[in-house]
Write a protein that holds these residues in place. Structure first.
Motif, PDB file in Angstrom:
ATOM      1  N   LEU A   6       0.841  -1.187   0.000  1.00 32.09           N
ATOM      2  CA  LEU A   6       0.000   0.000   0.000  1.00 32.09           C
ATOM      3  C   LEU A   6       0.882   1.244   0.000  1.00 32.09           C
ATOM      4  O   LEU A   6       1.641   1.468   0.937  1.00 32.09           O
ATOM      5  N   THR A   7       0.800   2.013  -1.071  1.00 33.87           N
ATOM      6  CA  THR A   7       1.583   3.241  -1.184  1.00 33.87           C
ATOM      7  C   THR A   7       0.738   4.420  -0.721  1.00 33.87           C
ATOM      8  O   THR A   7      -0.497   4.313  -0.660  1.00 33.87           O
ATOM      9  N   LEU A  61      -6.044  -2.771   1.928  1.00 33.05           N
ATOM     10  CA  LEU A  61      -6.468  -2.068   3.134  1.00 33.05           C
ATOM     11  C   LEU A  61      -7.353  -2.930   4.030  1.00 33.05           C
ATOM     12  O   LEU A  61      -7.334  -2.775   5.250  1.00 33.05           O
ATOM     13  N   LEU A  62      -8.112  -3.835   3.419  1.00 32.35           N
ATOM     14  CA  LEU A  62      -9.035  -4.689   4.176  1.00 32.35           C
ATOM     15  C   LEU A  62      -8.744  -6.155   3.935  1.00 32.35           C
ATOM     16  O   LEU A  62      -8.150  -6.524   2.932  1.00 32.35           O
ATOM     17  N   LEU A  75      -9.930  -4.346   9.033  1.00 32.81           N
ATOM     18  CA  LEU A  75      -8.726  -3.726   8.497  1.00 32.81           C
ATOM     19  C   LEU A  75      -7.638  -4.784   8.391  1.00 32.81           C
ATOM     20  O   LEU A  75      -7.563  -5.693   9.232  1.00 32.81           O
ATOM     21  N   GLU A  76      -6.805  -4.658   7.383  1.00 32.10           N
ATOM     22  CA  GLU A  76      -5.667  -5.576   7.221  1.00 32.10           C
ATOM     23  C   GLU A  76      -4.784  -5.444   8.460  1.00 32.10           C
ATOM     24  O   GLU A  76      -4.339  -4.347   8.796  1.00 32.10           O
ATOM     25  N   PRO A  77      -4.538  -6.542   9.181  1.00 27.85           N
ATOM     26  CA  PRO A  77      -3.772  -6.451  10.428  1.00 27.85           C
ATOM     27  C   PRO A  77      -2.295  -6.091  10.241  1.00 27.85           C
ATOM     28  O   PRO A  77      -1.647  -5.648  11.184  1.00 27.85           O
ATOM     29  N   THR A  78      -1.781  -6.249   9.032  1.00 23.79           N
ATOM     30  CA  THR A  78      -0.359  -5.951   8.796  1.00 23.79           C
ATOM     31  C   THR A  78      -0.136  -4.578   8.163  1.00 23.79           C
ATOM     32  O   THR A  78       0.903  -4.348   7.540  1.00 23.79           O
ATOM     33  N   LEU A  79      -1.104  -3.671   8.349  1.00 22.84           N
ATOM     34  CA  LEU A  79      -0.941  -2.325   7.775  1.00 22.84           C
ATOM     35  C   LEU A  79       0.285  -1.639   8.373  1.00 22.84           C
ATOM     36  O   LEU A  79       0.539  -1.758   9.579  1.00 22.84           O
ATOM     37  N   SER A  84      -1.877   3.420   9.744  1.00 22.47           N
ATOM     38  CA  SER A  84      -2.660   3.478  10.985  1.00 22.47           C
ATOM     39  C   SER A  84      -2.748   4.903  11.519  1.00 22.47           C
ATOM     40  O   SER A  84      -3.806   5.331  11.995  1.00 22.47           O
ATOM     41  N   ILE A  85      -1.661   5.645  11.422  1.00 19.38           N
ATOM     42  CA  ILE A  85      -1.650   7.040  11.892  1.00 19.38           C
ATOM     43  C   ILE A  85      -2.628   7.877  11.079  1.00 19.38           C
ATOM     44  O   ILE A  85      -3.409   8.661  11.635  1.00 19.38           O
ATOM     45  N   ILE A  86      -2.612   7.705   9.764  1.00 23.66           N
ATOM     46  CA  ILE A  86      -3.527   8.461   8.891  1.00 23.66           C
ATOM     47  C   ILE A  86      -4.976   8.094   9.186  1.00 23.66           C
ATOM     48  O   ILE A  86      -5.848   8.971   9.280  1.00 23.66           O
TER      49      ILE A  86
END
Length: 135
Positions: A6-7, A61-62, A75-79, A84-86
């Motif tokens: 994810l960019t 993302l999901l 939510l994808e747990p490996t984000l 996560s901050i955003i």
């Protein structure tokens, strides 16, 4: 299947759509939701919700899991931490649509009550079967 990377550009494309933003932030507030719960929370048709969920899933993302006839998303747990901050900052800004969706979800009761209600609704055919009709 490997999770797509994810960019920042991909994340912002995901969140640029109001429906996708609302779905994502709703999943920030709830650990996991069934598609029927999200259709109720957003007061939107199931095909629209499913299309946007598929977009978010393809972007990484999901994550979805099937349980019988229903699909549950989280939510994808490996984000990455930056994602996560955003998402937390966006959730804290609480757009009106997200607040309304959370309120509708809360008004429908606890997760077990919501799921039981929407699963019961989906077992009744929307149109009666008429012998001799062809589909």
């Amino acid at each position: 299947m490997a999770t797509p990377v994810l960019t920042p550009a991909a994340l912002h494309r995901c969140l640029a759509d109001e429906t996708r933003l609302t779905l994502t932030l709703l999943l920030c507030a709830e650990s996991e939701l069934c598609v029927c719960e999200m259709t109720q929370a957003l007061a939107a048709p199931q095909p629209k919700i499913s299309r946007h969920l598929a977009y978010l899933r393809r972007a990484g993302l999901l994550r979805g899991r099937r349980q019988g006839a229903w699909i549950y998303y989280r939510l994808e747990p490996t984000l990455p931490t930056w994602v996560s901050i955003i998402l937390e900052a966006s959730r804290d800004a609480a757009p009106v649509e997200v607040t309304a969706a959370c309120r509708r979800l809360g008004d429908a009761g606890a997760a077990s009550q919501r799921q039981a209600a929407c699963h019961a609704e989906s077992t009744t055919a929307p149109f009666p079967f008429i012998p001799g009709d062809s589909a």
